[in-house]
Write a protein that holds these residues in place. Sequence first.
Motif, short mmCIF file in Angstrom:
data_model
loop_
_atom_site.label_atom_id
_atom_site.label_comp_id
_atom_site.label_asym_id
_atom_site.label_seq_id
_atom_site.Cartn_x
_atom_site.Cartn_y
_atom_site.Cartn_z
N UNK A 52 9.63 7.30 -6.60
CA UNK A 52 9.48 8.21 -5.46
C UNK A 52 10.27 7.66 -4.28
N UNK A 53 11.58 7.93 -4.22
CA UNK A 53 12.45 7.32 -3.21
C UNK A 53 12.03 7.57 -1.77
N UNK A 54 11.37 8.69 -1.50
CA UNK A 54 10.99 9.02 -0.12
C UNK A 54 9.56 8.62 0.23
N UNK A 55 8.84 8.07 -0.72
CA UNK A 55 7.45 7.68 -0.48
C UNK A 55 7.40 6.41 0.35
N UNK A 56 6.72 6.47 1.49
CA UNK A 56 6.61 5.30 2.35
C UNK A 56 5.48 4.37 1.93
N UNK A 57 5.61 3.13 2.33
CA UNK A 57 4.58 2.14 2.03
C UNK A 57 4.48 1.11 3.14
N UNK A 58 3.43 0.33 3.10
CA UNK A 58 3.26 -0.77 4.05
C UNK A 58 2.97 -2.04 3.29
N UNK A 59 3.35 -3.18 3.85
CA UNK A 59 3.16 -4.46 3.20
C UNK A 59 2.41 -5.41 4.12
N UNK A 105 0.85 -1.18 0.00
CA UNK A 105 0.00 0.00 0.00
C UNK A 105 0.89 1.24 0.00
N UNK A 106 0.54 2.23 -0.81
CA UNK A 106 1.20 3.53 -0.71
C UNK A 106 0.20 4.63 -1.08
N UNK A 107 0.49 5.85 -0.67
CA UNK A 107 -0.46 6.96 -0.84
C UNK A 107 0.03 7.95 -1.88
N UNK A 108 -0.29 7.69 -3.13
CA UNK A 108 -0.04 8.64 -4.22
C UNK A 108 -0.71 8.10 -5.47
N UNK A 109 -1.98 8.46 -5.67
CA UNK A 109 -2.72 7.91 -6.79
C UNK A 109 -2.15 8.33 -8.14
N UNK A 110 -1.38 9.42 -8.17
CA UNK A 110 -0.79 9.85 -9.44
C UNK A 110 0.25 8.85 -9.95
N UNK A 111 0.74 7.98 -9.06
CA UNK A 111 1.76 7.01 -9.45
C UNK A 111 1.18 5.68 -9.93
N UNK A 112 -0.10 5.46 -9.73
CA UNK A 112 -0.66 4.14 -9.99
C UNK A 112 -0.41 3.67 -11.42
#
Length: 281
Positions: free
Chosen positions: A193-200, A126-133
């Motif tokens: 996006x190297x600084x974009x956090x995510x969860x697995x 999961x990550x928060x940036x719909x522009x990247x989908x």
Amino acid sequence: MARKPLRRLVVDGRLYLYSMGWTYDLDGERVVAVALYHAETGQENRPRGQPMRAKFLTREAAVVDTSIAFPADARAVLERALTLGWDGRREGWLLPASGLERPGLVLSGPTRLREWAAGKPAYVLHFEDTTLAERIAGDLGIPAVPAARGAAEAQWRDETRYVLRSRWGRLVHVYTRSVAELVAALAAVARRAPRLGGSVAGLASVTPEAAGEVVPPEHWATQPEARQFPGVRERDVVWTYAGPDGPRVEAYEYHPDAPEHLWRWTSLHEGGSVERRFPRA
């Protein structure tokens, strides 16, 4: 599997039969399924021919009761199906591009997560940036889903990867059928996006385990091919490395209201995955 009980519906003086029911998908979404049939002449309780099917998701993010759709929803599906020429000679699906709008529901396609996973282990990033989908799906070579054209939630899918862009908020979900593909998805996001956090997490593939001794996150830096990725919160972290049975993932999440308190530690690998939760005292 037994067919759901059929109900009656009359449109323009003609009798049709329909069924409704719901299930929880792997991501917790309630999926409402509708099936419509022509009624057999002279045996009005018996369906004739092949059904027209539709799947709905709730329109709003707020908790609502979508246990069943209403008869008006079934009527709307039937009227749109008849407009499209459905005659029962072959099975049909009412897809999002049909333009059907309902007050509390939105159309989904025939295949969502449960059908795609087919009972096999699945994993998610999961990550928060719909522009990247769309760009992440393209980087991974995952094609758009034709049946999802016009859907409230954009989709890209192949046999082993599934990208869903949330229909509310900024969430993007990348589902995979292997840990190796999950690691590839983490790397693809990091390139964009190297600084974009995510969860697995693991879906139907992770064994809960009582909290015990914690291996500190920095330990994984010593493992072969170790790589660190940012988590959602400041202290959260995801490590990947090469294990004896293939790629492995170690993910640490800290409590949102107590940043010093470890909340969840998840270990993902093909041989068996474990999730450990640490409740606050």
